[in-house]
Enzyme design. Structure first.
Site, PDB file in Angstrom:
ATOM      1  N   ASN A  10      -9.573 -47.254  29.591  1.00  0.00           N
ATOM      2  CA  ASN A  10      -8.637 -46.995  30.680  1.00  0.00           C
ATOM      3  C   ASN A  10      -7.981 -48.328  31.007  1.00  0.00           C
ATOM      4  O   ASN A  10      -8.584 -49.178  31.646  1.00  0.00           O
ATOM      5  CB  ASN A  10      -9.399 -46.434  31.893  1.00  0.00           C
ATOM      6  N   TRP A  11      -6.761 -48.483  30.534  1.00  0.00           N
ATOM      7  CA  TRP A  11      -6.072 -49.774  30.700  1.00  0.00           C
ATOM      8  C   TRP A  11      -5.607 -49.986  32.139  1.00  0.00           C
ATOM      9  O   TRP A  11      -5.191 -51.075  32.500  1.00  0.00           O
ATOM     10  CB  TRP A  11      -4.871 -49.866  29.753  1.00  0.00           C
ATOM     11  N   LYS A  12      -5.611 -48.928  32.935  1.00  0.00           N
ATOM     12  CA  LYS A  12      -5.125 -48.979  34.321  1.00  0.00           C
ATOM     13  C   LYS A  12      -3.704 -49.547  34.349  1.00  0.00           C
ATOM     14  O   LYS A  12      -2.943 -49.308  33.406  1.00  0.00           O
ATOM     15  CB  LYS A  12      -6.110 -49.754  35.200  1.00  0.00           C
ATOM     16  N   HIS A  96      -9.836 -40.106  39.001  1.00  0.00           N
ATOM     17  CA  HIS A  96     -10.402 -41.459  39.021  1.00  0.00           C
ATOM     18  C   HIS A  96     -10.570 -41.924  40.468  1.00  0.00           C
ATOM     19  O   HIS A  96      -9.737 -41.616  41.325  1.00  0.00           O
ATOM     20  CB  HIS A  96      -9.488 -42.422  38.251  1.00  0.00           C
ATOM     21  N   GLU A  98      -9.997 -44.626  41.819  1.00  0.00           N
ATOM     22  CA  GLU A  98      -8.850 -45.391  42.337  1.00  0.00           C
ATOM     23  C   GLU A  98      -7.752 -44.443  42.811  1.00  0.00           C
ATOM     24  O   GLU A  98      -7.048 -44.736  43.774  1.00  0.00           O
ATOM     25  CB  GLU A  98      -8.349 -46.362  41.253  1.00  0.00           C
ATOM     26  N   GLU A 168     -18.523 -42.201  37.049  1.00  0.00           N
ATOM     27  CA  GLU A 168     -18.175 -43.591  37.345  1.00  0.00           C
ATOM     28  C   GLU A 168     -18.586 -43.932  38.773  1.00  0.00           C
ATOM     29  O   GLU A 168     -17.821 -43.676  39.716  1.00  0.00           O
ATOM     30  CB  GLU A 168     -16.661 -43.793  37.198  1.00  0.00           C
ATOM     31  N   GLY A 174     -15.319 -52.385  38.038  1.00  0.00           N
ATOM     32  CA  GLY A 174     -14.657 -53.679  38.196  1.00  0.00           C
ATOM     33  C   GLY A 174     -15.485 -54.711  38.932  1.00  0.00           C
ATOM     34  O   GLY A 174     -14.974 -55.738  39.359  1.00  0.00           O
ATOM     35  N   SER A 214     -18.052 -51.136  34.564  1.00  0.00           N
ATOM     36  CA  SER A 214     -18.492 -52.419  33.988  1.00  0.00           C
ATOM     37  C   SER A 214     -19.224 -52.255  32.657  1.00  0.00           C
ATOM     38  O   SER A 214     -20.189 -52.974  32.386  1.00  0.00           O
ATOM     39  CB  SER A 214     -19.351 -53.196  34.995  1.00  0.00           C
ATOM     40  N   GLY A 235     -12.920 -49.896  31.518  1.00  0.00           N
ATOM     41  CA  GLY A 235     -11.740 -50.502  32.134  1.00  0.00           C
ATOM     42  C   GLY A 235     -11.465 -51.876  31.555  1.00  0.00           C
ATOM     43  O   GLY A 235     -10.903 -52.017  30.467  1.00  0.00           O
ATOM     44  N   GLY A 236     -11.894 -52.903  32.253  1.00  0.00           N
ATOM     45  CA  GLY A 236     -11.573 -54.292  31.902  1.00  0.00           C
ATOM     46  C   GLY A 236     -11.808 -54.638  30.439  1.00  0.00           C
ATOM     47  O   GLY A 236     -10.953 -55.257  29.789  1.00  0.00           O
TER      48      GLY A 236
HETATM   49  P1  13P Z   1     -14.401 -51.374  34.580  1.00  0.00           P
HETATM   50  O1  13P Z   1     -14.897 -51.139  33.177  1.00  0.00           O
HETATM   51  O2  13P Z   1     -13.355 -52.452  34.649  1.00  0.00           O
HETATM   52  O3  13P Z   1     -15.505 -51.535  35.562  1.00  0.00           O
HETATM   53  O4  13P Z   1     -13.601 -50.033  35.013  1.00  0.00           O
HETATM   54  C1  13P Z   1     -14.235 -48.803  34.834  1.00  0.00           C
HETATM   55  C2  13P Z   1     -13.258 -47.731  35.090  1.00  0.00           C
HETATM   56  O5  13P Z   1     -12.800 -47.537  36.195  1.00  0.00           O
HETATM   57  C3  13P Z   1     -12.824 -46.916  33.940  1.00  0.00           C
HETATM   58  O6  13P Z   1     -12.072 -45.825  34.346  1.00  0.00           O
END
Ligand code: 13P
Length: 251
Positions: A10-12, A96, A98, A168, A174, A214, A235-236
């Site tokens: 997930n590149w956000k 998600h 977010e 999640e 994050g 993470s 994510g990251g």
């Molecule tokens: P991180 O891997 O950066 O913690 O993000 C997880 C996430 O929200 C994937 O959708």
């Protein structure tokens, strides 16, 4: 039916046009043949382009990160399921945390988004997970259960067969703080048992349940080694091709 192992990125809201193209190309170039399904969850501007970059690679699929709940119309700035489908999108990340936190999305709305994504022949990746205070109060299984019921329990068995679930925990996103493999396994088993009660054993056993929060190259193997953890939503670490490929190789 065997369920799929999935490494989804997930590149956000990251990567400009050139960076996104290079990242997708680097993942394609470095991917080892395996049964693991790799999913790239890219911003809208990349979708059409990545769809052609991955077109000859059978184990890489494309995901969008959101979708509007209506078919079309006067919704300035929004994107529809038909638009995503026409760009070659296979999966849509929905619910998600977010989106729940910053855009006020509730399960009722997310359920409508799931419906429209299914109607257009794409697969929802439905995210659920508790905030830290909920876990500290010992109410995490209850809350995630409510999220799963509210967004998914109206589906038919056939429809549920198209859904990927991502657990999640908000406190692990994050933050560099990941759920322990035991905490992940416990919640994934809980989710699968709810799915089993509602949709039956076959559907529950065939549903991929991903862990997100993470996930890194150094913790992926232990997490993915849990019996009910079928992969990760990353994510990251999905923004660096090397790290993401290492995670995809951690099954
Ligand atoms: P991180 O891997 O950066 O913690 O993000 C997880 C996430 O929200 C994937 O959708």
């Amino acid at each position: 039916m065997e369920r799929k192992q999935i490494a989804a990125g997930n590149w956000k809201m990251n990567t400009d046009y050139n960076e996104g193209r290079e990242l997708a190309k680097a993942v394609v170039a470095g991917l080892q043949p395996s049964d693991v399904l790799v999913v790239l969850g890219a911003p809208y501007i990349h979708l059409k382009n990545i769809s052609s970059i991955i077109q000859d690679v059978s184990n890489i699929k494309l995901a969008a990160q959101n979708c509007h709940q209506e078919e079309s119309g006067a919704y300035t700035g929004e994107i529809s399921a038909a638009m995503l489908k026409s760009c070659g999108v296979d999966f849509v990340i929905l619910g998600h945390s977010e989106r729940r936190e910053y855009f006020g999305e509730k399960d009722e709305l997310i359920a409508r988004k799931i419906d429209i994504v299914l109607r257009h022949g794409m697969q929802p990746i439905y995210c659920c997970g508790e905030r830290l205070e909920v876990r500290e109060a010992g109410k995490h299984e209850e809350l995630v259960g409510e999220q799963v019921k509210a967004a998914l329990f109206h589906l038919s068995k056939e429809q549920m067969g198209q859904v990927v679930v991502a657990y999640e925990p908000v406190w692990a996103i994050g933050t560099g703080r990941t759920a322990s493999p035991e905490q992940a396994q416990e919640m994934h088993r809980h989710i699968r048992s709810l799915l089993q009660k509602k949709f039956g054993k076959d559907v529950a056993n065939a549903t991929s349940i991903l862990y997100g929060g993470s996930v890194k190259p150094d913790n992926a193997r232990e997490l993915f080694g849990q019996p009910d953890v079928d992969g990760g939503l990353v994510g990251g670490a999905s923004l660096k091709a090397r790290d993401f490929l290492e995670i995809a190789g951690s099954f």
